[in-house]
Every structure is written in structure tokens, then in C-alpha cells.
Design a protein around this motif. Structure first.
Motif, short mmCIF file in Angstrom:
data_model
loop_
_atom_site.label_atom_id
_atom_site.label_comp_id
_atom_site.label_asym_id
_atom_site.label_seq_id
_atom_site.Cartn_x
_atom_site.Cartn_y
_atom_site.Cartn_z
N ASN A 30 -1.50 -39.84 22.39
CA ASN A 30 -2.56 -39.01 22.80
C ASN A 30 -2.32 -38.28 23.83
OD1 ASN A 30 -5.21 -38.30 22.87
ND2 ASN A 30 -6.07 -39.66 24.20
N MET A 31 -1.25 -37.37 23.80
CA MET A 31 -0.60 -36.67 25.01
C MET A 31 -0.92 -35.28 24.61
SD MET A 31 1.24 -38.29 26.87
CE MET A 31 1.96 -39.96 26.76
N ASN A 32 -0.94 -34.34 25.66
CA ASN A 32 -1.54 -32.85 25.26
C ASN A 32 -0.67 -32.39 26.40
OD1 ASN A 32 -3.40 -31.92 27.56
ND2 ASN A 32 -4.17 -34.01 27.12
N PHE A 33 -0.45 -31.00 26.30
CA PHE A 33 0.21 -30.04 27.25
C PHE A 33 -0.13 -28.50 26.69
CE2 PHE A 33 3.38 -29.14 24.22
CZ PHE A 33 3.86 -28.15 24.46
N ARG A 34 -0.01 -27.84 27.76
CA ARG A 34 0.35 -26.33 27.49
C ARG A 34 1.26 -25.73 28.69
NH1 ARG A 34 -5.16 -23.31 30.26
NH2 ARG A 34 -4.28 -23.18 32.41
N ASN A 35 2.27 -24.81 28.25
CA ASN A 35 3.15 -24.61 29.04
C ASN A 35 3.21 -22.93 28.97
OD1 ASN A 35 5.42 -24.08 30.34
ND2 ASN A 35 6.65 -25.98 29.19
N ASP A 36 3.39 -22.26 30.21
CA ASP A 36 3.13 -20.62 30.53
C ASP A 36 4.73 -20.62 30.67
OD1 ASP A 36 0.43 -20.44 30.07
OD2 ASP A 36 0.15 -20.38 31.85
N ILE A 37 5.34 -19.65 29.69
CA ILE A 37 6.81 -19.36 29.83
C ILE A 37 7.28 -18.02 30.19
CG2 ILE A 37 9.01 -19.35 28.44
CD1 ILE A 37 8.04 -21.71 26.87
N LEU A 38 7.95 -17.72 31.20
CA LEU A 38 8.34 -16.37 31.59
C LEU A 38 10.09 -16.07 31.21
CD1 LEU A 38 6.94 -15.79 34.96
CD2 LEU A 38 6.26 -14.32 33.06
N GLU A 39 10.20 -15.30 30.24
CA GLU A 39 11.78 -15.16 29.85
C GLU A 39 12.28 -13.93 29.84
OE1 GLU A 39 13.00 -16.51 25.45
OE2 GLU A 39 12.47 -14.26 25.40
N LEU A 40 13.54 -13.90 30.56
CA LEU A 40 14.35 -12.77 30.64
C LEU A 40 15.48 -12.82 29.85
CD1 LEU A 40 14.86 -10.09 31.88
CD2 LEU A 40 16.14 -10.99 33.85
N SER A 41 15.61 -12.03 28.75
CA SER A 41 16.76 -12.29 27.63
C SER A 41 17.81 -10.99 27.48
CB SER A 41 16.27 -12.83 26.34
OG SER A 41 15.48 -11.58 25.75
N ALA A 42 19.01 -11.16 27.03
CA ALA A 42 19.73 -10.14 26.76
C ALA A 42 20.34 -10.60 25.40
CB ALA A 42 20.95 -10.05 27.74
N VAL A 43 20.47 -9.64 24.50
CA VAL A 43 20.90 -9.82 23.24
C VAL A 43 21.54 -8.69 22.61
CG1 VAL A 43 18.97 -11.46 22.58
CG2 VAL A 43 18.62 -9.03 21.92
N GLY A 44 22.65 -9.01 21.47
CA GLY A 44 23.28 -8.05 20.87
C GLY A 44 22.31 -7.96 19.50
N ILE A 45 22.26 -6.71 19.27
CA ILE A 45 21.34 -6.47 17.75
C ILE A 45 22.71 -6.01 16.58
CG2 ILE A 45 19.82 -5.20 16.51
CD1 ILE A 45 18.08 -5.19 19.33
N PHE A 46 22.62 -6.55 15.54
CA PHE A 46 23.58 -6.12 14.26
C PHE A 46 22.82 -5.62 13.36
CE2 PHE A 46 26.12 -6.85 10.62
CZ PHE A 46 27.31 -6.10 11.02
N ASP A 47 22.83 -4.24 12.86
CA ASP A 47 22.05 -3.58 11.88
C ASP A 47 22.90 -3.77 10.71
OD1 ASP A 47 20.26 -2.72 13.53
OD2 ASP A 47 20.86 -0.68 13.70
N LEU A 48 22.27 -4.21 9.52
CA LEU A 48 23.05 -4.45 8.24
C LEU A 48 23.04 -3.02 7.70
CD1 LEU A 48 21.06 -7.62 6.93
CD2 LEU A 48 23.01 -7.52 8.63
N ILE A 49 22.30 -2.00 7.91
CA ILE A 49 22.79 -0.84 7.57
C ILE A 49 23.02 0.15 8.61
CG2 ILE A 49 21.51 1.38 6.28
CD1 ILE A 49 19.59 -0.54 5.10
N GLU A 50 24.25 0.80 8.49
CA GLU A 50 24.68 1.39 9.54
C GLU A 50 24.25 2.81 9.79
OE1 GLU A 50 28.92 1.65 9.52
OE2 GLU A 50 29.06 3.34 7.82
#
Length: 304
Positions: A112-132
Motif C-alpha cells: 500500500n505505498m504511494n508517491f509522487r516525484n517532481d523531476i527537474l532534468e538538464l540533459s545533453a545528447v547527440g542526435i544521429f539522423d538516419l537520413i543525411e
């Protein structure tokens, strides 16, 4: 499942690194450009408070919104880099996620557990297109599938909802990390978990060219975290003596179902399983991204 995700992530990173080296040399700076974007997403979580004890299991009804702002730099025909700042919420509730009539889920229903969680996220990603695209931004392809991977840092703060039998106001959300609900704050408890963590974001999407300035994309991304406490549930129940406050006892041991005749004192005896400590928590972000391309300034050649 977790091994499959690890292999996929390794493959994405390898493709991105190889392609960056090969294509960046053939793409002039005059064709590189920047874009800014906003995203509206749906957010879900995989952890201990889900219908089934597996990564793909989550409740659609527990979906919560996520919004983001991004800056993207196009470096090469297939390669871009994106920085993104996002805010969203994840939730879980044993009373709604676990079926009391399912033998495999009854433990989580009784917990009988419950939760909520507010998340702040800072990300850096590389994107690779399958069509150039070897042209400038005006002549970019109309429809482009892509994959991405990178690194992120996020801040979270799981909270639990106090019920009618709680030691504080009914309907109040209480921060769970300071309570040490698994006895982390007692001597020898090893300390509680950190609220700032790293994760590995990866996923894919499809981007569509609306006009010369705007793109829209549908994207799904997983976040591999290194914590099992997005939901404040991980290991075993602890002794009542290790929970010095009424709130700690309420969330650590005494979220009762007395009306259903459950012997809760036995159910939450010390060393009894509370969570699945060998699995880390995940969260997933699915949504729509709208990007506005900042037209690059082209310097005119100087004649002497």
C-alpha cells in the motif's frame, strides 16, 4: 530487459562517434545552424510501485505531464547536439497499480505505498539522423527518423500522500527522503539517498519539416538512472525503533489495511522484503517537440 537496453545504448553511442568523425569533415560551417525548441510530453516511471515487477510495466493512468526547452546545434549531415531543460512528474500507487486478486501482485497491494516525484532534468545528447542532409537548412529532408543518446543530471524529491489514518493532515504530501523510511538515518544505516542524480537518456523519434523555419517531431526517450529511490522503495522493512518519528513509522511500516484484516505487524516485520533492491528505477518521456531554426548569418565575401 536491462541487458537489451544496455546493448542498444552502446550501439547508439558507437554509431554517433563514428559518424561524427566521418561526416564533420565534409560539412562546411556555412551549412551548420542552430535551433530552439519547446516540447510537451507524457511522463511515466518504471520501478517498485507498478502493476508488474518489470521495466516495461507501467500504468497509463499514472501518466503525468512534462515540459521542456531545448537548444540544438547542427554540426554535420547526420549529427546534431542538443541541450535540454525539462520539468515533469512521475507517480505510483500500490492501491491502483496492483491487483489484490493476482497472487503475483498481492504483496504490492498489501504494501500500500504511494508517491509522487517532481523531476527537474538538464540533459545533453547527440542526435544521429538516419537520413543525411548535405545541404543547408532550407533544403533539409521533409521526414527524418533519428536516434539519440547522452547524459543528464536531474533533481528529484519523492513525496507520499498521508491518508485518513496518518499522523498529520489528511491529503498532505510529505517529503519521504528526510524520513529514512528504510532505517537509513539510524546509526549504521549507511545514510539516505541523494536527491541529485545522473541518468543516461536515449531513444529515438521522427522529425517532420513544416516549412523553412519550423520542424515538429514525435519522440520517445528512456532514462536509465542509478538510483532505486525515485519511489522511496528499495530494500527491506526495518524495525520500528529505527523509525523515530510518527511520519517515518507511517510511511516505513504503518500504511495499514486494517479494514481488510491484514496482520500488518507481521507483514512488515524487519528484514521482510519491501522493494526490489537489485533493480534501478527508470523513467520515460514521450511527446512532441517543435523547433524553430535560427537562420545562420552568411558572411559576404570581401573583394579587394
Amino acid at each position: 530487459m536491462k541487458h537489451l537496453f544496455a546493448h542498444i545504448l552502446t550501439l547508439l553511442l558507437a554509431i554517433t562517434l563514428v559518424a561524427t568523425e566521418a561526416s564533420a569533415q565534409q560539412f562546411s560551417k556555412r551549412k551548420q545552424y542552430n535551433s530552439v525548441g519547446v516540447s510537451l510530453n507524457a511522463m511515466n516511471y518504471f520501478g517498485d510501485i507498478v502493476p508488474k515487477p518489470s521495466i516495461p510495466s507501467f500504468r497509463f493512468a499514472a501518466t503525468r505531464p512534462n515540459i521542456g526547452l531545448s537548444f540544438t546545434r547542427r554540426f554535420a549531415p547526420r549529427i546534431s547536439a542538443r541541450a535540454n531543460f525539462a520539468y515533469g512528474r512521475i507517480t505510483g500507487d500500490d492501491a491502483k497499480a496492483a491487483d489484490q486478486n493476482d497472487p503475483d501482485a498481492r504483496f504490492r497491494y498489501n504494501r500500500n505505498m504511494n508517491f509522487r516525484n517532481d523531476i527537474l532534468e538538464l540533459s545533453a545528447v547527440g542526435i544521429f539522423d538516419l537520413i543525411e542532409n548535405r545541404n543547408n537548412y532550407l533544403r533539409r529532408p521533409d521526414l527524418v527518423p533519428y536516434v539519440f543518446a547522452g547524459v543528464a543530471v536531474f533533481h528529484h524529491n519523492p513525496k507520499g500522500l498521508v491518508g485518513s489514518d496518518g499522523p498529520s493532515s489528511q491529503g498532505e504530501y510529505v517529503a519521504l527522503q528526510p524520513l529514512g523510511t528504510e532505517g537509513q538515518r539510524v546509526a549504521g544505516g549507511g545514510g539516505t539517498y541523494n536527491l541529485t542524480q545522473f541518468s543516461i537518456p536515449f531513444g529515438g523519434g521522427v522529425r517532420y519539416k513544416i516549412n523553412k523555419q519550423f520542424d515538429i517531431a514525435l519522440e520517445i526517450g528512456w532514462r536509465k538512472t542509478f538510483t532505486d529511490y525515485l519511489d522511496d522503495v528499495s530494500k527491506n522493512y526495518t524495525a520500528a525503533a529505527n523509525l523515530p518519528t510518527p511520519l517515518a513509522q507511517y510511511f516505513g511500516r504503518d500504511i495499514t489495511r486494517k479494514d481488510q484484516g491484514i496482520d500488518f505487524a507481521s507483514f512488515t516485520s524487519p528484514s521482510e522484503r519491501r522493494g526490489k533492491s537489485n533493480e534501478k528505477d527508470w523513467y520515460i518521456v514521450t511527446g512532441i517537440h517543435v523547433n524553430y531554426i535560427l537562420a545562420p548569418r552568411v558572411k559576404s565575401p570581401k573583394f579587394r
